[in-house]
Design a protein around this motif. Structure first.
Motif, PDB file in Angstrom:
ATOM      1  N   ILE A   1      11.846  29.086  -4.119  1.00 32.98           N
ATOM      2  CA  ILE A   1      10.531  29.207  -3.498  1.00 32.98           C
ATOM      3  C   ILE A   1       9.693  27.967  -3.814  1.00 32.98           C
ATOM      4  CG2 ILE A   1       8.379  30.534  -3.519  1.00 32.98           C
ATOM      5  CD1 ILE A   1      10.118  33.000  -4.187  1.00 32.98           C
ATOM      6  N   TYR A   2       9.015  27.469  -2.814  1.00 32.31           N
ATOM      7  CA  TYR A   2       8.153  26.308  -3.044  1.00 32.31           C
ATOM      8  C   TYR A   2       6.874  26.432  -2.227  1.00 32.31           C
ATOM      9  CZ  TYR A   2       8.966  24.160   1.527  1.00 32.31           C
ATOM     10  OH  TYR A   2       8.984  23.890   2.881  1.00 32.31           O
ATOM     11  N   ARG A   3       5.867  25.708  -2.648  1.00 29.10           N
ATOM     12  CA  ARG A   3       4.636  25.556  -1.889  1.00 29.10           C
ATOM     13  C   ARG A   3       4.235  24.082  -1.937  1.00 29.10           C
ATOM     14  NH1 ARG A   3       5.984  29.537  -0.203  1.00 29.10           N
ATOM     15  NH2 ARG A   3       4.890  31.512   0.096  1.00 29.10           N
ATOM     16  N   SER A   4       3.763  23.572  -0.801  1.00 30.42           N
ATOM     17  CA  SER A   4       3.344  22.189  -0.710  1.00 30.42           C
ATOM     18  C   SER A   4       1.974  22.136  -0.058  1.00 30.42           C
ATOM     19  CB  SER A   4       4.358  21.385   0.118  1.00 30.42           C
ATOM     20  OG  SER A   4       3.983  20.030   0.214  1.00 30.42           O
ATOM     21  N   MET A   5       1.076  21.326  -0.623  1.00 28.41           N
ATOM     22  CA  MET A   5      -0.306  21.257  -0.158  1.00 28.41           C
ATOM     23  C   MET A   5      -0.779  19.809  -0.046  1.00 28.41           C
ATOM     24  SD  MET A   5      -1.419  24.498  -0.088  1.00 28.41           S
ATOM     25  CE  MET A   5      -0.837  26.088  -0.712  1.00 28.41           C
ATOM     26  N   ALA A   6      -1.672  19.589   0.905  1.00 24.65           N
ATOM     27  CA  ALA A   6      -2.434  18.336   0.964  1.00 24.65           C
ATOM     28  C   ALA A   6      -3.818  18.614   0.403  1.00 24.65           C
ATOM     29  CB  ALA A   6      -2.538  17.845   2.406  1.00 24.65           C
TER      30      ALA A   6
ATOM     31  N   ALA B   1      -8.469  16.898  -9.562  1.00 25.22           N
ATOM     32  CA  ALA B   1      -8.024  17.364  -8.249  1.00 25.22           C
ATOM     33  C   ALA B   1      -6.506  17.501  -8.195  1.00 25.22           C
ATOM     34  CB  ALA B   1      -8.510  16.402  -7.166  1.00 25.22           C
ATOM     35  N   GLU B   2      -5.792  16.521  -8.750  1.00 21.87           N
ATOM     36  CA  GLU B   2      -4.322  16.579  -8.785  1.00 21.87           C
ATOM     37  C   GLU B   2      -3.847  17.799  -9.564  1.00 21.87           C
ATOM     38  OE1 GLU B   2      -3.399  11.750  -8.732  1.00 21.87           O
ATOM     39  OE2 GLU B   2      -3.514  12.858 -10.630  1.00 21.87           O
ATOM     40  N   TYR B   3      -4.450  18.007 -10.721  1.00 21.34           N
ATOM     41  CA  TYR B   3      -4.066  19.136 -11.568  1.00 21.34           C
ATOM     42  C   TYR B   3      -4.297  20.446 -10.830  1.00 21.34           C
ATOM     43  CZ  TYR B   3      -3.895  22.238 -15.629  1.00 21.34           C
ATOM     44  OH  TYR B   3      -3.580  23.253 -16.504  1.00 21.34           O
ATOM     45  N   LEU B   4      -5.475  20.595 -10.247  1.00 20.43           N
ATOM     46  CA  LEU B   4      -5.812  21.840  -9.556  1.00 20.43           C
ATOM     47  C   LEU B   4      -4.873  22.093  -8.385  1.00 20.43           C
ATOM     48  CD1 LEU B   4      -7.592  24.289  -9.015  1.00 20.43           C
ATOM     49  CD2 LEU B   4      -9.174  22.780  -7.787  1.00 20.43           C
ATOM     50  N   ALA B   5      -4.621  21.083  -7.575  1.00 24.16           N
ATOM     51  CA  ALA B   5      -3.743  21.261  -6.418  1.00 24.16           C
ATOM     52  C   ALA B   5      -2.343  21.690  -6.845  1.00 24.16           C
ATOM     53  CB  ALA B   5      -3.678  19.971  -5.605  1.00 24.16           C
ATOM     54  N   GLY B   6      -1.837  21.094  -7.915  1.00 20.87           N
ATOM     55  CA  GLY B   6      -0.514  21.478  -8.409  1.00 20.87           C
ATOM     56  C   GLY B   6      -0.484  22.909  -8.892  1.00 20.87           C
ATOM     57  N   ARG B   7      -1.546  23.333  -9.584  1.00 22.26           N
ATOM     58  CA  ARG B   7      -1.594  24.713 -10.094  1.00 22.26           C
ATOM     59  C   ARG B   7      -1.775  25.727  -8.978  1.00 22.26           C
ATOM     60  NH1 ARG B   7       0.066  21.529 -14.042  1.00 22.26           N
ATOM     61  NH2 ARG B   7       0.228  22.668 -16.008  1.00 22.26           N
ATOM     62  N   VAL B   8      -2.496  25.354  -7.924  1.00 21.48           N
ATOM     63  CA  VAL B   8      -2.614  26.245  -6.768  1.00 21.48           C
ATOM     64  C   VAL B   8      -1.249  26.427  -6.111  1.00 21.48           C
ATOM     65  CG1 VAL B   8      -3.602  26.494  -4.461  1.00 21.48           C
ATOM     66  CG2 VAL B   8      -5.050  25.754  -6.350  1.00 21.48           C
ATOM     67  N   CYS B   9      -0.498  25.343  -5.965  1.00 20.54           N
ATOM     68  CA  CYS B   9       0.859  25.439  -5.423  1.00 20.54           C
ATOM     69  C   CYS B   9       1.720  26.363  -6.284  1.00 20.54           C
ATOM     70  CB  CYS B   9       1.505  24.060  -5.354  1.00 20.54           C
ATOM     71  SG  CYS B   9       0.859  22.964  -4.075  1.00 20.54           S
ATOM     72  N   ALA B  10       1.642  26.190  -7.610  1.00 17.99           N
ATOM     73  CA  ALA B  10       2.446  27.005  -8.517  1.00 17.99           C
ATOM     74  C   ALA B  10       2.059  28.476  -8.427  1.00 17.99           C
ATOM     75  CB  ALA B  10       2.292  26.507  -9.947  1.00 17.99           C
ATOM     76  N   ALA B  11       0.759  28.754  -8.398  1.00 14.99           N
ATOM     77  CA  ALA B  11       0.292  30.140  -8.334  1.00 14.99           C
ATOM     78  C   ALA B  11       0.751  30.815  -7.045  1.00 14.99           C
ATOM     79  CB  ALA B  11      -1.229  30.185  -8.448  1.00 14.99           C
ATOM     80  N   GLN B  12       0.661  30.108  -5.938  1.00 14.86           N
ATOM     81  CA  GLN B  12       1.070  30.698  -4.667  1.00 14.86           C
ATOM     82  C   GLN B  12       2.579  30.907  -4.603  1.00 14.86           C
ATOM     83  OE1 GLN B  12      -0.564  28.790  -1.217  1.00 14.86           O
ATOM     84  NE2 GLN B  12      -2.686  29.010  -1.910  1.00 14.86           N
ATOM     85  N   ALA B  13       3.344  29.977  -5.179  1.00 16.99           N
ATOM     86  CA  ALA B  13       4.793  30.139  -5.206  1.00 16.99           C
ATOM     87  C   ALA B  13       5.184  31.340  -6.058  1.00 16.99           C
ATOM     88  CB  ALA B  13       5.462  28.866  -5.729  1.00 16.99           C
ATOM     89  N   MET B  14       4.531  31.516  -7.204  1.00 20.10           N
ATOM     90  CA  MET B  14       4.875  32.626  -8.092  1.00 20.10           C
ATOM     91  C   MET B  14       4.476  33.979  -7.516  1.00 20.10           C
ATOM     92  SD  MET B  14       4.399  31.255 -11.995  1.00 20.10           S
ATOM     93  CE  MET B  14       2.688  30.796 -11.791  1.00 20.10           C
ATOM     94  N   GLN B  15       3.509  33.998  -6.616  1.00 26.17           N
ATOM     95  CA  GLN B  15       3.173  35.248  -5.945  1.00 26.17           C
ATOM     96  C   GLN B  15       4.388  35.814  -5.220  1.00 26.17           C
ATOM     97  OE1 GLN B  15      -0.195  34.590  -3.389  1.00 26.17           O
ATOM     98  NE2 GLN B  15      -1.616  34.256  -5.080  1.00 26.17           N
TER      99      GLN B  15
END
Length: 229
Positions: free
Chosen positions: A16-21, A52-66
């Motif tokens: 599972i992965y998530r990618s964001m701009a 911003a980089e840190y937050l975007a990465g953690r949002v991707c991780a949180a959504q993937a783990m959902q």
């Protein structure tokens, strides 16, 4: 801060992965609360781009783990700066110039994952950084890679970053670019061998392969470390 789902790459690892701009130029500290993420104390004085980089990465991780049944788990950062994943979860996070991605799995055979996105270096950067990234005994394999691939040093740099992330969870200590030697490639993977004993299960001579793909702007590399069969 605007964080928008994008898919510049389709990862080749079957997880599972998530990618964001994201846009660092419109980042505000209140964005952490908006995305239900804590702003780490270590980042309080960091520049907006780093936050911003840190937050975007953690949002991707949180959504993937959902997708793994974890509705909202915050991925904290250890003293070694590595992400702290939940028990039974393996994952990796990467970001580069407005793009972030995370990949996760609960497969018990997987010991570590590594992914890395890099924007392509300039010709000058590839020349200047070559000695810092390549071993002298990688010259032949690197030349072969360069005959068929644009910006080969970016590929190797990214691959070695992915190897580090994938193996670190077991090795639990820093190791440099010289610990992995490029020995060959095919249309989907770069192939390496370890040049030192990093762990009883990761000894000198151990083979490690890394998936790669790239477009006109950037490269994605992916490495999986799993239990020996």
């Amino acid at each position: 801060m605007h964080i928008t789902p994008v898919s510049p790459f389709q990862p080749q690892l079957p997880y599972i992965y998530r990618s964001m701009a994201f846009r660092p130029d419109v980042y505000q500290d209140s964005d952490f609360a908006y995305f239900n993420q804590p702003l780490p104390s270590k980042l309080q004085r960091a520049v907006a781009k780093r936050k911003a980089e840190y937050l975007a990465g953690r949002v991707c991780a949180a959504q993937a783990m959902q997708q793994l049944g974890l509705p909202h788990h915050v991925v904290q950062t250890g003293d070694d700066r590595a992400p702290i994943w939940p028990q039974g979860i393996r994952g990796a996070i990467t970001h580069s110039k407005g793009i972030a991605m995370a990949v996760v799995t609960d497969n018990s055979n997987v010991l570590g994952l590594g992914i890395d996105i890099e924007h392509l270096m300039s010709d000058r950067q590839e020349l200047e950084l070559r000695s810092q990234i390549l071993r002298e005994d990688e010259a032949d394999a690197f030349e072969s890679l360069g005959q068929s691939h644009h910006r080969p040093l970016t590929l190797v740099f990214s691959a070695k970053e992915s190897i580090y992330k994938a193996l670190y969870g077991q090795v639990q200590k820093f190791f440099g670019f010289d610990a992995a030697k490029l020995i060959g490639h095919d249309s989907q993977q770069l192939h390496f061998t370890l040049t030192a004993d990093l762990h009883p299960d990761l000894t000198k001579g151990t083979k490690v392969s890394v998936f790669y793909q790239y477009n006109d702007e950037m490269v994605l590399t992916e490495c999986m470390h799993q239990q020996a069969s």
